[in-house]
Design an enzyme around this catalytic site. Structure first.
Site, PDB file in Angstrom:
ATOM      1  N   GLY A  22       0.902  -1.440  -0.212  1.00 59.19           N
ATOM      2  CA  GLY A  22      -0.051  -0.071  -0.117  1.00 59.19           C
ATOM      3  C   GLY A  22       0.934   1.404  -0.097  1.00 59.19           C
ATOM      4  N   TYR A 164     -11.114   5.333  14.209  1.00 58.63           N
ATOM      5  CA  TYR A 164     -10.028   5.686  13.369  1.00 58.63           C
ATOM      6  C   TYR A 164      -9.857   7.264  13.097  1.00 58.63           C
ATOM      7  CZ  TYR A 164      -7.573   6.273   8.573  1.00 58.63           C
ATOM      8  OH  TYR A 164      -6.792   6.378   7.668  1.00 58.63           O
ATOM      9  N   LYS A 168      -6.410   9.600  13.784  1.00 59.87           N
ATOM     10  CA  LYS A 168      -5.915  10.263  13.137  1.00 59.87           C
ATOM     11  C   LYS A 168      -5.940  11.671  13.540  1.00 59.87           C
ATOM     12  CE  LYS A 168      -4.643   7.174  10.033  1.00 59.87           C
ATOM     13  NZ  LYS A 168      -3.098   6.795  10.175  1.00 59.87           N
ATOM     14  N   THR A 199      -5.779   1.086  -1.806  1.00 56.69           N
ATOM     15  CA  THR A 199      -4.991   0.142  -1.371  1.00 56.69           C
ATOM     16  C   THR A 199      -6.004  -0.964  -0.899  1.00 56.69           C
ATOM     17  OG1 THR A 199      -5.173   1.071   0.934  1.00 56.69           O
ATOM     18  CG2 THR A 199      -3.641   1.784  -0.479  1.00 56.69           C
TER      19      THR A 199
END
Ligand code: NDP
Length: 257
Positions: A22, A164, A168, A199
């Site tokens: 990726g 997530y 971040k 990806t």
């Protein structure tokens, strides 16, 4: 130094976490093409060794080792192994390893929440500390590039993933905190905030993602992994010598609207 020379990473040892595939693999390739010797880290030892073989076939000096960024001791051993194998302290670190386990806040398993936070946030902390402490001991400057996300700024949810998003956003602020703390040591810390790139983690070529992940971007497409390499090379090199604590958005214009 000419402008193109300032992008050179010749003589530097870089470490890319999550370099087996990726975005991490594409970034490792770019750093290698800019002259760095590149250490790759991921949990799957066979996959990371095979990625290193692909880089070696391009003439890039590499070393691969299995490590889990959630563990400070695993990271510490990996940083030592990379610098021993490649002959100098790691002076370019790309904190790229990251996962997403989708799940709405009312449904997500607490263990999945912890896994996302420990990989995406604790991993950046452990790796940055392991690299910076060695640079300080050696009296060497260095650069750290964290892979954040445009998900730190927006809630665009084809798949709900609050862990997530939170991880971040925390990576962006950790970038700024470390930039301030480590500037006196000559260690610059910046981040990129990618939009949607194709990806394994982000299958945006699937039709169900077109309306939410592709059409809203000004450029009306997803990013290809190789399109991140030049920006990371810039942040890793002397070309960005007056930048620290910056978050560079690379999203095809997704967050313009
Ligand atoms: P992939 O799932 O394709 O690759 C993730 C990499 O991280 C793999 O090499 C994986 O290897 C490694 N990894 C995962 N967990 C760990 C761990 N605990 N320790 C060490 N290595 C680990 O993801 P992408 O390339 O899509 O994403 C790379 C980064 O970019 C992530 O941080 C992601 O959040 C971020 N990003 C991606 C976007 C996208 O659209 N693709 C958009 C914005 C940000 P292994 O499983 O063997 O450990």
């Amino acid at each position: 130094m000419g402008v193109l020379d300032s992008f050179s990473l010749a003589g530097r040892v870089a470490l890319v976490t999550g370099g087996s595939r990726g975005l991490g693999f594409a970034i490792a390739r770019a750093l290698g093409e800019a002259g760095a010797a590149v250490g790759l880290v991921a949990r799957d030892g066979a996959a990371v060794a095979s990625a290193a073989e692909s880089l070696a076939a391009l003439g890039i000096r590499t070393f691969a080792t299995s490590a889990d960024v959630r563990s400070a001791s695993s990271v510490d051993a990996a940083v030592s192994a990379v610098s021993d194998a490649l002959g100098a302290p790691v002076s370019v670190l790309v904190n790229n390893a990251g996962i997403s386990i989708p799940g709405r806040a009312l449904e997500v398993e607490p263990s999945d929440w912890s896994d996302v936070l420990s990989t995406n946030l604790d991993g950046v902390f452990h790796c940055s500390r392991a690299v910076c402490s060695r640079l300080v001991a050696a009296g060497m400057p260095g650069t750290i590039v964290n892979v954040g996300s445009m998900s730190a700024f927006i809630v665009n949810q084809p798949r709900w993933q609050p862990a997530y998003l939170a991880s971040k956003a925390a990576v962006h602020q950790l970038t700024r905190a470390l930039a301030a703390e480590w500037a006196p040591h000559g260690v610059r810390v910046n981040a990129i905030a990618p939009g949607y790139f194709l990806t394994e983690q982000s299958p945006v070529d699937q039709p169900e993602f077109r309306a939410t992940c592709v059409e809203p971007a000004a450029l009306k497409r997803w990013g290809e992994p190789h399109e991140l390499g030049p920006a990371v090379t810039f942040l890793a090199s002397e070309a960005s010598s007056f930048m620290t604590g910056s978050i560079v958005v690379i999203d095809g214009g997704f967050t313009l609207f």
